[in-house]
Scaffold this motif. Sequence first.
Motif, PDB file in Angstrom:
ATOM      1  N   ILE A  71       0.852  -1.183   0.063  1.00  0.00           N
ATOM      2  CA  ILE A  71      -0.020  -0.111   0.000  1.00  0.00           C
ATOM      3  C   ILE A  71       0.723   1.289  -0.072  1.00  0.00           C
ATOM      4  CG2 ILE A  71      -1.545   1.244   1.593  1.00  0.00           C
ATOM      5  CD1 ILE A  71      -2.911  -1.169   2.163  1.00  0.00           C
ATOM      6  N   PHE A  72       1.733   1.161   0.817  1.00  0.00           N
ATOM      7  CA  PHE A  72       2.727   2.469   1.122  1.00  0.00           C
ATOM      8  C   PHE A  72       3.316   2.659  -0.391  1.00  0.00           C
ATOM      9  CE2 PHE A  72       7.009   4.237   1.414  1.00  0.00           C
ATOM     10  CZ  PHE A  72       6.833   5.214   2.074  1.00  0.00           C
ATOM     11  N   ASP A  73       3.921   1.642  -1.067  1.00  0.00           N
ATOM     12  CA  ASP A  73       4.612   1.817  -2.333  1.00  0.00           C
ATOM     13  C   ASP A  73       3.786   2.391  -3.369  1.00  0.00           C
ATOM     14  OD1 ASP A  73       6.750   0.784  -1.087  1.00  0.00           O
ATOM     15  OD2 ASP A  73       6.850  -0.940  -1.841  1.00  0.00           O
ATOM     16  N   PHE A  76       2.378   6.173  -2.576  1.00  0.00           N
ATOM     17  CA  PHE A  76       3.430   7.055  -2.580  1.00  0.00           C
ATOM     18  C   PHE A  76       3.695   7.280  -3.948  1.00  0.00           C
ATOM     19  CE2 PHE A  76       7.706   8.358  -2.379  1.00  0.00           C
ATOM     20  CZ  PHE A  76       7.595   9.471  -1.599  1.00  0.00           C
ATOM     21  N   LYS A  77       3.801   6.332  -4.962  1.00  0.00           N
ATOM     22  CA  LYS A  77       4.093   6.569  -6.183  1.00  0.00           C
ATOM     23  C   LYS A  77       2.788   7.353  -6.886  1.00  0.00           C
ATOM     24  CE  LYS A  77       7.043   2.514  -7.145  1.00  0.00           C
ATOM     25  NZ  LYS A  77       6.836   1.059  -7.623  1.00  0.00           N
ATOM     26  N   ALA A  78       1.583   7.202  -6.414  1.00  0.00           N
ATOM     27  CA  ALA A  78       0.268   7.819  -6.835  1.00  0.00           C
ATOM     28  C   ALA A  78       0.357   9.094  -6.292  1.00  0.00           C
ATOM     29  CB  ALA A  78      -0.915   6.897  -6.545  1.00  0.00           C
ATOM     30  N   ILE A  83      -2.639   8.181   2.713  1.00  0.00           N
ATOM     31  CA  ILE A  83      -2.816   6.763   2.772  1.00  0.00           C
ATOM     32  C   ILE A  83      -1.478   6.090   2.874  1.00  0.00           C
ATOM     33  CG2 ILE A  83      -3.405   4.573   1.529  1.00  0.00           C
ATOM     34  CD1 ILE A  83      -5.690   6.221   0.285  1.00  0.00           C
ATOM     35  N   ALA A  84      -0.408   6.869   2.207  1.00  0.00           N
ATOM     36  CA  ALA A  84       0.815   6.246   2.346  1.00  0.00           C
ATOM     37  C   ALA A  84       1.398   6.403   3.655  1.00  0.00           C
ATOM     38  CB  ALA A  84       1.878   7.072   1.066  1.00  0.00           C
TER      39      ALA A  84
END
Length: 194
Positions: A71-73, A76-78, A83-84
Amino acid sequence: MTVTIICYPVVIKVGKMVAGGLDVVPYIRGVQLILIGYNGYTKGSRFENDKMVRDEIVRATGRVRSHMQNIFDSQFKADNIEIARAAKQCIEECDYLIEDVQKSVSGMEHAFLSGQRSPSNRDLKKLIKHDHDVIEMVTKAVNIANSAELSTATSDGNAQQLTMQTTQLVTSCKGFFGARANVLAGLKQKKVKK
């Protein structure tokens, strides 16, 4: 009264049991659904059962951590920082829980040599119920973390709320596992007769 409890896949010979000893059977069966070979701390297998429970908590917490890392990855990219950030907080709580479990006091050493008193049926019942409740709690955290990851992948539902709910559950599990030390602390000192 000598009692033999048959809990698939093992048979537990309990010997002389205090009244109400069968009330612990549902907890043993519940743990056995997850841990094959768990037998409720029968004599001769206490150290192995203790290690099995702790290893399962670490393994399940690692699964929660893995979902949160995904979820973090992705978030964070989005550029979805809220949420990250929530996922990162859950990862940290998972790391704390894993560290606590790995560094926790292990009970059930040989009472004669270690200075521990032998556990009573009451002590063992408490420990079995506690093991069941902790494993149930961490399993629920895995399920919610899985739902949170699915929610971020499909953009369906409230991923942030599920992520924060997972964090809360892992934090509660950390505190609840810490209470296990209180159960084991009762086994630490032999009572000296005067």
